[in-house]
Design a protein around this motif. Structure first.
Motif, PDB file in Angstrom:
ATOM      1  N   THR A  36      -4.610   2.110   4.825  1.00  0.00           N
ATOM      2  CA  THR A  36      -4.183   0.711   4.866  1.00  0.00           C
ATOM      3  C   THR A  36      -4.763   0.013   6.088  1.00  0.00           C
ATOM      4  OG1 THR A  36      -2.149   1.323   3.749  1.00  0.00           O
ATOM      5  CG2 THR A  36      -2.192  -0.810   4.825  1.00  0.00           C
ATOM      6  N   LEU A  37      -4.778   0.726   7.219  1.00  0.00           N
ATOM      7  CA  LEU A  37      -5.338   0.129   8.428  1.00  0.00           C
ATOM      8  C   LEU A  37      -6.811  -0.189   8.234  1.00  0.00           C
ATOM      9  CD1 LEU A  37      -3.598   2.157  11.258  1.00  0.00           C
ATOM     10  CD2 LEU A  37      -3.170  -0.186  10.515  1.00  0.00           C
ATOM     11  N   VAL A  38      -7.521   0.712   7.564  1.00  0.00           N
ATOM     12  CA  VAL A  38      -8.928   0.442   7.265  1.00  0.00           C
ATOM     13  C   VAL A  38      -9.043  -0.826   6.421  1.00  0.00           C
ATOM     14  CG1 VAL A  38     -10.984   1.301   6.082  1.00  0.00           C
ATOM     15  CG2 VAL A  38      -9.541   2.874   7.391  1.00  0.00           C
ATOM     16  N   LEU A  39      -8.156  -0.944   5.438  1.00  0.00           N
ATOM     17  CA  LEU A  39      -8.189  -2.114   4.560  1.00  0.00           C
ATOM     18  C   LEU A  39      -7.911  -3.392   5.345  1.00  0.00           C
ATOM     19  CD1 LEU A  39      -8.379  -3.127   1.602  1.00  0.00           C
ATOM     20  CD2 LEU A  39      -5.912  -2.973   1.534  1.00  0.00           C
ATOM     21  N   LEU A  40      -6.919  -3.327   6.229  1.00  0.00           N
ATOM     22  CA  LEU A  40      -6.562  -4.507   7.015  1.00  0.00           C
ATOM     23  C   LEU A  40      -7.723  -4.938   7.890  1.00  0.00           C
ATOM     24  CD1 LEU A  40      -2.897  -3.771   8.052  1.00  0.00           C
ATOM     25  CD2 LEU A  40      -3.738  -5.474   6.453  1.00  0.00           C
ATOM     26  N   ARG A  41      -8.398  -3.969   8.482  1.00  0.00           N
ATOM     27  CA  ARG A  41      -9.553  -4.302   9.314  1.00  0.00           C
ATOM     28  C   ARG A  41     -10.589  -5.041   8.472  1.00  0.00           C
ATOM     29  NH1 ARG A  41     -11.417   0.064  13.488  1.00  0.00           N
ATOM     30  NH2 ARG A  41      -9.400  -0.612  14.244  1.00  0.00           N
ATOM     31  N   GLN A  42     -10.702  -4.590   7.222  1.00  0.00           N
ATOM     32  CA  GLN A  42     -11.638  -5.214   6.295  1.00  0.00           C
ATOM     33  C   GLN A  42     -11.251  -6.658   6.017  1.00  0.00           C
ATOM     34  OE1 GLN A  42     -14.294  -3.656   5.764  1.00  0.00           O
ATOM     35  NE2 GLN A  42     -15.046  -5.515   4.764  1.00  0.00           N
ATOM     36  N   PHE A  43      -9.926  -6.875   5.830  1.00  0.00           N
ATOM     37  CA  PHE A  43      -9.421  -8.230   5.620  1.00  0.00           C
ATOM     38  C   PHE A  43      -9.811  -9.129   6.782  1.00  0.00           C
ATOM     39  CE2 PHE A  43      -6.108  -6.712   2.610  1.00  0.00           C
ATOM     40  CZ  PHE A  43      -6.427  -7.601   1.613  1.00  0.00           C
ATOM     41  N   MET A 101       0.810  -1.212   0.000  1.00  0.00           N
ATOM     42  CA  MET A 101       0.000   0.000   0.000  1.00  0.00           C
ATOM     43  C   MET A 101       0.848   1.268   0.000  1.00  0.00           C
ATOM     44  SD  MET A 101      -2.883  -1.180  -0.181  1.00  0.00           S
ATOM     45  CE  MET A 101      -3.570  -2.803  -0.048  1.00  0.00           C
ATOM     46  N   LEU A 102       2.139   1.097   0.253  1.00  0.00           N
ATOM     47  CA  LEU A 102       3.000   2.273   0.369  1.00  0.00           C
ATOM     48  C   LEU A 102       3.147   2.956  -0.995  1.00  0.00           C
ATOM     49  CD1 LEU A 102       5.009   3.578   2.518  1.00  0.00           C
ATOM     50  CD2 LEU A 102       6.764   2.396   1.224  1.00  0.00           C
ATOM     51  N   PRO A 103       2.777   4.227  -1.102  1.00  0.00           N
ATOM     52  CA  PRO A 103       2.980   4.903  -2.380  1.00  0.00           C
ATOM     53  C   PRO A 103       4.466   4.970  -2.707  1.00  0.00           C
ATOM     54  CG  PRO A 103       1.570   6.202  -0.934  1.00  0.00           C
ATOM     55  CD  PRO A 103       2.153   5.093  -0.104  1.00  0.00           C
ATOM     56  N   PRO A 104       4.838   4.657  -3.950  1.00  0.00           N
ATOM     57  CA  PRO A 104       6.263   4.659  -4.296  1.00  0.00           C
ATOM     58  C   PRO A 104       6.923   6.017  -4.055  1.00  0.00           C
ATOM     59  CG  PRO A 104       4.867   4.486  -6.255  1.00  0.00           C
ATOM     60  CD  PRO A 104       3.980   4.290  -5.083  1.00  0.00           C
ATOM     61  N   GLN A 105       6.128   7.082  -4.073  1.00  0.00           N
ATOM     62  CA  GLN A 105       6.699   8.409  -3.892  1.00  0.00           C
ATOM     63  C   GLN A 105       7.210   8.637  -2.475  1.00  0.00           C
ATOM     64  OE1 GLN A 105       3.535   7.939  -5.001  1.00  0.00           O
ATOM     65  NE2 GLN A 105       3.454   8.670  -7.100  1.00  0.00           N
ATOM     66  N   VAL A 106       6.655   7.878  -1.510  1.00  0.00           N
ATOM     67  CA  VAL A 106       7.030   8.109  -0.115  1.00  0.00           C
ATOM     68  C   VAL A 106       8.507   7.826   0.111  1.00  0.00           C
ATOM     69  CG1 VAL A 106       6.721   7.212   2.218  1.00  0.00           C
ATOM     70  CG2 VAL A 106       4.731   7.762   0.840  1.00  0.00           C
ATOM     71  N   VAL A 107       8.987   6.727  -0.473  1.00  0.00           N
ATOM     72  CA  VAL A 107      10.361   6.326  -0.211  1.00  0.00           C
ATOM     73  C   VAL A 107      11.311   6.787  -1.319  1.00  0.00           C
ATOM     74  CG1 VAL A 107       9.831   4.376   1.278  1.00  0.00           C
ATOM     75  CG2 VAL A 107       9.802   4.079  -1.198  1.00  0.00           C
TER      76      VAL A 107
END
Lengths: 277, 316
Positions: B302-309, A116-122
């Motif tokens: 992402t945390l919202v998504l994980l909770r969904q998982f 989920m990490l946007p590539p722009q972050v890193v």
């Protein structure tokens, strides 16, 4: 109206609507192709149909750009990237799906977070490292990291591998197979559709990638990839929509051909991402 | 067959038991990858965010970069643009894909062919698709304006008008929704048929069946689609950048100056602003602040998504 008549009407209406929508989906490509065959002057008018068929436009694209060179660069990036990703991601997915160990849940969460990490972050710190290594102005900063596993591919493969019944791997273990042998002889043959989907997805990701090459490929024409080259081609030939559309068509065509060669992999792979995910 | 008795294995230390050590070996490339491409850059982004850094001189700046974040008008602009994408483009794309899948499911004749037609645009390389749409929507001379004029409608300035640039990109996103459509298609085909039959016996019409049977059954997939698309919207970069460049008629190569987000910064997204700050203006320190902001927002989703998982029981 009778029930049968109404059903027939509904059938016709649904199909007519679907066909109309399908034509709208095809229209951009059709206009792309028609414009690609026009003369310079006609491409600047609102005409939809070419007055003369200028097939030479395609040859001119090759003359005026390094299209083949870009295709070569893109192919190198996509082929090596795909190979590296599959080779490095399969073992990780296998471990996440098959081994019971403390922290495997946490490991899986890290995979998802990385995905989920946007590539722009890193991008900034990683760019600085590659710059210090003198590897910017090339595609290596995009290709080499794929030797260390790709989060999305690991996720997809893992989701597939957990569905393989344990009995198979247990049986292999009873027969004295090592982990590696079990993976190669038992698991991989069963996971062929998932591996094919991952490979194809990665290939397409690399083939279409714009951000990565924009960051690393540099400004020299002969270092560009197709997606980056196409954008600069438009900038250099800003008023020549016919040539731009010819170039666009040439960049799109291989993707469409590959799709028809491997249609089942696409559909199955996409389904895998959504439903099991 | 001769069975030879093996000498008893020496007792192993605790951590060695189970499959931990073997797993560690198999995971080692990924652990290296996470450290180098995830943990390290995040930590050094934090470090650089407290510095002024142009790739040549590094000087401590304290909280200056963070203070500048609060005063930077571009951050507000890109946040508003992102909010628009999340509020309009994401729901439009998800609902359109679902409607398209629903349509394909109902088709009896030619379903395979039509499915292929709807799917294909999603494979068109992003640059190619974006350039094509700028061409199609070219004011005055583009095919779409031509067709509209046949119907007596005057088209807007599409990619040249700040009010229309994001809707124009939304059209591009609808055109390329094939992947999502196939996901929904698979989910719709998984809905047990007998539920529809039971609903029909209870006198439920088509719409009622959709609301009471289809929607609850595909809810996890719908949620997955929504959250992944929101995350995708947070990363929105290439389409906006290519559209801005092509529509503005910028005749420059990637290296030269260009004011991002044309027209009137209406297509400026946070990732683009980060790119401009970091890789065009070489304000690496401030770019890292923007990166951390993007990271924080992404992790929330992402945390919202994980909770969904977890709710759908898939994360085990």
């Amino acid at each position: 109206m009778s029930g049968r008549g109404r059903r027939l009407l509904l059938w016709v209406a649904t199909h007519a609507f679907a066909v109309a929508l399908a034509l709208m989906f095809l229209a951009p490509v059709a206009f792309m192709a028609l414009t690609a065959l026009m003369t310079d002057e006609q491409a600047l008018t609102s005409d939809l149909w070419p007055r003369s068929w200028n097939w030479a436009n395609f040859a001119e694209v090759f003359d005026r750009s390094l299209l083949l060179r870009w295709a070569g660069n893109t192919l190198l990036y996509a082929a090596l990237g795909t190979l590296f990703t599959v080779v490095s991601s399969v073992p990780v997915a296998y471990a996440l799906a098959r081994f019971r160990f403390r922290g495997r849940r946490a490991a899986f969460l890290v995979v998802i977070a990385a995905m989920m990490l946007p590539p722009q972050v890193v991008a900034v710190p990683i760019y600085l490292v590659w710059a210090r290594l003198g590897l910017t102005d090339s595609l290596w900063p995009l290709i080499l990291p794929m030797l260390l596993g790709d989060a999305f591919s690991i996720f997809l493969l893992r989701q597939f591998l957990v569905t393989i019944p344990r009995d198979y791997t247990d049986a292999a273990k009873v027969d004295g197979c090592s982990d590696l042998r079990t993976l190669v002889r038992v698991v991989l043959p069963m996971a062929r559709p998932a591996v094919a989907a991952v490979a194809l997805f990665q290939f397409f990701y690399c083939w279409n990638d714009y951000y990565g090459p924009l960051l690393y490929a540099g400004v020299q024409q002969d270092h560009l990839t197709l997606s980056l080259g196409l954008a600069t081609f438009k900038a250099f030939h800003s008023v020549q929509w016919n040539l731009t559309m010819a170039a666009t068509l040439l960049v799109t065509a291989p993707v469409i051909v590959l799709f028809f060669l491997a249609q089942w992999v696409f559909i199955e792979g996409v389904t895998l991402t959504g439903v099991k995910g | 067959m001769i069975v030879t008795s093996l000498p008893a294995a020496p007792p192993r230390p605790r951590w060695w038991r189970g499959e931990g050590a073997r797993a560690l070996l198999w995971l080692s490339p990924w652990i290296a990858g996470v450290s180098v491409f995830f943990v390290y850059p995040l930590l050094s982004a934090v470090y650089f965010s407290f510095h002024r850094y142009d790739m040549y001189t590094l000087e401590f700046a304290g909280l200056d970069n963070y203070r500048y974040l609060l005063r930077d008008p571009r951050v507000g602009v890109s946040a508003r643009n992102t909010l628009w994408l999340v509020a309009v483009m994401v729901p439009a794309t998800v609902l359109f894909s679902l409607a398209l899948a629903q349509l394909v499911v109902r088709l009896k004749a030619g379903a395979g062919l039509l499915r292929t037609v709807f799917y294909l645009p999603s494979l068109v390389p992003m640059t190619a698709g974006t350039i094509t749409f700028v061409f199609l929507l070219n004011p005055g001379t583009g095919p779409v304006d031509h067709l509209l004029s046949l119907a007596g409608v005057r088209g807007p300035d599409w990619f040249g008008d700040p009010d229309w640039s994001k809707p124009s990109l939304t059209l591009l996103s609808l055109w390329g929704c094939g992947q999502l459509m196939v996901i929904f298609l698979a989910a719709l085909l998984d809905v047990p048929r007998h539920l529809y039959e039971a609903a029909a016996i209870d006198g439920a019409g088509a719409w009622r069946q959709f609301l009471s049977v289809t929607l609850p059954t595909i809810a996890p997939v719908l949620m997955f689609a929504l959250v992944t698309n929101v995350i995708y919207a947070l990363q929105y970069f290439s389409q906006a950048m290519v559209a801005s460049r092509v529509a503005s008629g910028a005749t420059d190569s990637p290296g030269s100056s260009f004011s991002p987000g044309y027209p009137e910064e209406s297509l400026l997204t946070l990732p683009q602003w980060l790119f401009q700050v970091g890789f065009r203006d070489y304000s690496m320190g401030y770019a890292c602040v923007l990166a951390l902001l993007l990271f924080a927002v992404s992790m929330i989703f992402t945390l919202v998504l994980l909770r969904q998982f977890r709710r759908s029981g898939e994360a085990s």
